[in-house]
Design a protein around this motif. Structure first.
Motif, short mmCIF file in Angstrom:
data_model
loop_
_atom_site.label_atom_id
_atom_site.label_comp_id
_atom_site.label_asym_id
_atom_site.label_seq_id
_atom_site.Cartn_x
_atom_site.Cartn_y
_atom_site.Cartn_z
N VAL A 70 73.22 67.62 14.66
CA VAL A 70 72.33 68.73 14.28
C VAL A 70 71.19 68.86 15.28
O VAL A 70 70.87 69.97 15.74
CB VAL A 70 71.79 68.52 12.85
CG1 VAL A 70 70.74 69.59 12.53
CG2 VAL A 70 72.93 68.57 11.83
N VAL A 71 70.57 67.74 15.63
CA VAL A 71 69.44 67.80 16.57
C VAL A 71 69.92 68.26 17.95
O VAL A 71 69.22 69.01 18.63
CB VAL A 71 68.73 66.44 16.66
CG1 VAL A 71 67.57 66.51 17.65
CG2 VAL A 71 68.24 66.00 15.29
N LEU A 72 71.11 67.82 18.36
CA LEU A 72 71.64 68.26 19.65
C LEU A 72 71.80 69.77 19.69
O LEU A 72 71.49 70.42 20.71
CB LEU A 72 72.99 67.58 19.92
CG LEU A 72 73.69 67.97 21.23
CD1 LEU A 72 72.86 67.55 22.43
CD2 LEU A 72 75.09 67.37 21.28
N TYR A 73 72.26 70.35 18.59
CA TYR A 73 72.39 71.80 18.52
C TYR A 73 71.05 72.47 18.76
O TYR A 73 70.93 73.41 19.57
CB TYR A 73 72.97 72.21 17.16
CG TYR A 73 72.87 73.69 16.88
CD1 TYR A 73 73.81 74.57 17.38
CD2 TYR A 73 71.81 74.19 16.13
CE1 TYR A 73 73.72 75.93 17.14
CE2 TYR A 73 71.71 75.55 15.89
CZ TYR A 73 72.66 76.42 16.39
OH TYR A 73 72.54 77.77 16.16
N TYR A 74 70.01 72.02 18.07
CA TYR A 74 68.70 72.64 18.22
C TYR A 74 68.10 72.36 19.59
O TYR A 74 67.34 73.18 20.12
CB TYR A 74 67.76 72.17 17.11
CG TYR A 74 68.02 72.87 15.80
CD1 TYR A 74 67.65 74.19 15.62
CD2 TYR A 74 68.67 72.23 14.75
CE1 TYR A 74 67.89 74.86 14.43
CE2 TYR A 74 68.92 72.87 13.56
CZ TYR A 74 68.53 74.20 13.40
OH TYR A 74 68.78 74.86 12.21
N LEU A 75 68.42 71.21 20.16
CA LEU A 75 67.94 70.89 21.50
C LEU A 75 68.48 71.87 22.54
O LEU A 75 67.79 72.22 23.50
CB LEU A 75 68.34 69.46 21.86
CG LEU A 75 67.94 68.93 23.25
CD1 LEU A 75 66.42 68.85 23.38
CD2 LEU A 75 68.58 67.57 23.49
N LEU A 76 69.72 72.32 22.32
CA LEU A 76 70.40 73.17 23.31
C LEU A 76 70.37 74.65 22.98
O LEU A 76 70.49 75.49 23.87
CB LEU A 76 71.85 72.72 23.45
CG LEU A 76 72.10 71.31 23.98
CD1 LEU A 76 73.58 70.98 23.94
CD2 LEU A 76 71.55 71.15 25.40
N ARG A 77 70.21 75.00 21.70
CA ARG A 77 70.42 76.39 21.29
C ARG A 77 69.52 77.38 22.02
O ARG A 77 69.99 78.42 22.50
CB ARG A 77 70.19 76.53 19.78
CG ARG A 77 70.51 77.93 19.26
CD ARG A 77 70.07 78.11 17.82
NE ARG A 77 68.60 78.11 17.71
CZ ARG A 77 67.96 78.27 16.55
NH1 ARG A 77 68.65 78.37 15.41
NH2 ARG A 77 66.64 78.27 16.50
N ASP A 78 68.24 77.08 22.14
CA ASP A 78 67.33 78.03 22.75
C ASP A 78 67.57 78.20 24.25
O ASP A 78 67.08 79.15 24.84
CB ASP A 78 65.87 77.60 22.51
CG ASP A 78 65.47 77.76 21.05
OD1 ASP A 78 66.14 78.54 20.35
OD2 ASP A 78 64.50 77.11 20.62
N ARG A 79 68.31 77.27 24.82
CA ARG A 79 68.62 77.34 26.25
C ARG A 79 69.94 78.04 26.54
O ARG A 79 70.04 78.81 27.49
CB ARG A 79 68.65 75.92 26.84
CG ARG A 79 67.29 75.26 26.89
CD ARG A 79 66.41 75.90 27.92
NE ARG A 79 65.09 75.27 27.95
CZ ARG A 79 64.15 75.60 28.81
NH1 ARG A 79 64.37 76.56 29.70
NH2 ARG A 79 62.98 75.00 28.78
N ILE A 80 70.95 77.74 25.74
CA ILE A 80 72.28 78.26 26.07
C ILE A 80 72.85 79.16 24.98
O ILE A 80 73.95 79.69 25.14
CB ILE A 80 73.27 77.11 26.37
CG1 ILE A 80 73.45 76.19 25.16
CG2 ILE A 80 72.79 76.31 27.57
CD1 ILE A 80 74.47 75.08 25.37
N GLY A 81 72.13 79.34 23.87
CA GLY A 81 72.59 80.24 22.83
C GLY A 81 73.34 79.53 21.72
O GLY A 81 73.77 78.38 21.84
#
Length: 409
Positions: free
Chosen positions: A133-144
């Motif tokens: 879950v944290v990995l998703y939020y870590l990457l979402r704002d950068r790659i969508g």
């Protein structure tokens, strides 16, 4: 475009809520764990007399396999005040190589079950889900949204995904690490005063985080005109860097204080190297990679050692170039890139590369985002299939076979 600005695909303009994300990732993670469980059951069935686990291996035997047994010993009896010795008088393998947080958290979770292995399994499973879950939020704002979700798929199904289901501290360590990187990205430094000690006493490697904070602080200074650098942020970065450095050496001091031997921790770590190179090893930065290159190329493979040195130098330069220039990696943001560079440099300085190198690379998991960036469905499916193939290869060698020095996770 400024480095700190976010790069999004159209889907990221209306991101799903936290509950929706938690459910989606939960379904992905559950499906991935079903596949891994099937792989582990097959490995247990294939385990024979020559395997470390024997012909009657079950799932809990695999959960307790290899380093997991050391964590179990830590939970049961703690750490030795008198270091065990080999027949030659050298310090033998012992519990001081394993940090206490995972072992005792698993012990606490295991109380209703009366079996440490069940606690270890649950901690690994839950921490792995949290890390996803944290990995998703870590990457979402950068790659969508879509690419970040694919990165989670690759992470949950990756070649080392069995670590989410065995008694190793990696899942818990990744949860702390991803949370720490997310806090740095959000400039929310307060939580790091808790996360850094948790990282330090869960898995080795917090010195790499100290280096990351140092590099990040330098980057923030040079980009202060693009993103305001407040005095409070400077204080936090410096204080946290010092905390990470102190925490990185704390376990060595504790081991020395308890045993009366200031070199207890380092000697314990070097004891494992005798599985590959007999005799007393000496540690100095880069020595592990230099010695291992000579061992693998010269002794094991019968190839010119000089070729190994050339390949090592070439690999270092190629990885550095990828972190600096590859568009897919640059999209992940400076925090992920600086962490990856810091951790790889840390490994280069302190690690003796052998079969555990695959497991030691797991903290680089945010780089899965670079594999998820291309929007080609065939590409993403191909990466997923490669992940599953790699996962089976690793489980088969480390758990079904596990009978040679290059089959140790």
């Amino acid at each position: 475009m400024a480095e700190h600005q976010l790069i999004e695909d159209p889907a990221a303009r209306t991101p799903p809520g936290w509950g929706t994300v938690a459910v989606r990732i939960g379904l992905i993670y559950l499906a991935a764990r079903v596949v891994t469980t099937a792989f582990l059951l097959i490995a247990a069935e294939l385990s024979g007399f020559e395997s470390r686990f024997g012909p009657d291996a079950g799932l809990l035997d695999l959960v307790l396999g290899w380093d997991a047994r050391w964590y179990w010993i830590v939970a049961e009896v703690g750490y030795p005040s008198d270091l065990p010795l080999t027949e030659t008088g050298a310090i033998a393998e012992n519990q001081w190589a394993f940090m206490p947080v995972f072992a005792h958290l698993a012990e606490l979770v295991a109380l209703p079950f009366g079996q440490w292995a069940m606690g270890a399994l649950l901690v690994s499973l839950i921490a792995g889900y949290g890390a996803s879950v944290v990995l998703y939020y870590l990457l979402r704002d950068r790659i969508g949204n879509t690419a970040a979700m694919w990165a989670v798929v690759f992470f949950a199904c990756g070649p080392l995904a069995a670590l989410f289901q065995v008694g190793y501290a990696e899942s818990l360590g990744l949860l702390w690490l991803f949370l720490a990187l997310w806090c740095v990205r959000r400039r929310q430094y307060g939580w790091l005063y808790l996360l850094i000690p948790l990282m330090a006493f869960t898995r080795p490697g917090v010195l790499a985080f100290a280096l990351f904070l140092g590099l990040f602080g330098i980057w923030r200074w040079f980009t202060r005109r693009r993103e305001e650098l407040r005095p409070a942020e400077v204080v936090h970065i410096v204080a946290l860097g010092l905390l990470a450095a102190a925490a990185g050496f704390a376990w060595q001091l504790i081991a020395g204080w308890v045993t009366g031997d200031n070199g207890a921790y380092l000697a314990t770590e070097l004891a494992w190297r005798r599985n590959w190179i007999p005799g007393e090893a000496q540690f100095f930065p880069l020595e592990g990679f230099v010695s291992a290159t000579a061992f693998w190329f010269g002794t094991v493979w019968g190839l010119p050692v000089e070729l190994g040195y050339v390949l090592l130098a070439t690999s270092v330069l190629a990885i550095a170039a990828a972190l600096m220039f590859l568009p897919q990696v640059k999209r992940l943001g400076v925090e992920v890139r600086l962490w990856s560079a810091s951790y790889l440099l840390y490994l280069l300085l302190v690690f003796f590369p052998q079969s555990s190198i695959f497991r030691l690379l797991v903290p680089l998991s945010p780089l899965w985002g670079a594999f998820a960036v291309p929007r080609s469905t065939p590409w993403r499916v191909g990466v997923l299939l490669a992940c599953l193939a790699g996962q089976w290869w690793w489980i088969y060698n480390m758990y079904a076979l596990g009978n040679t020095i290059w089959q140790i996770p």
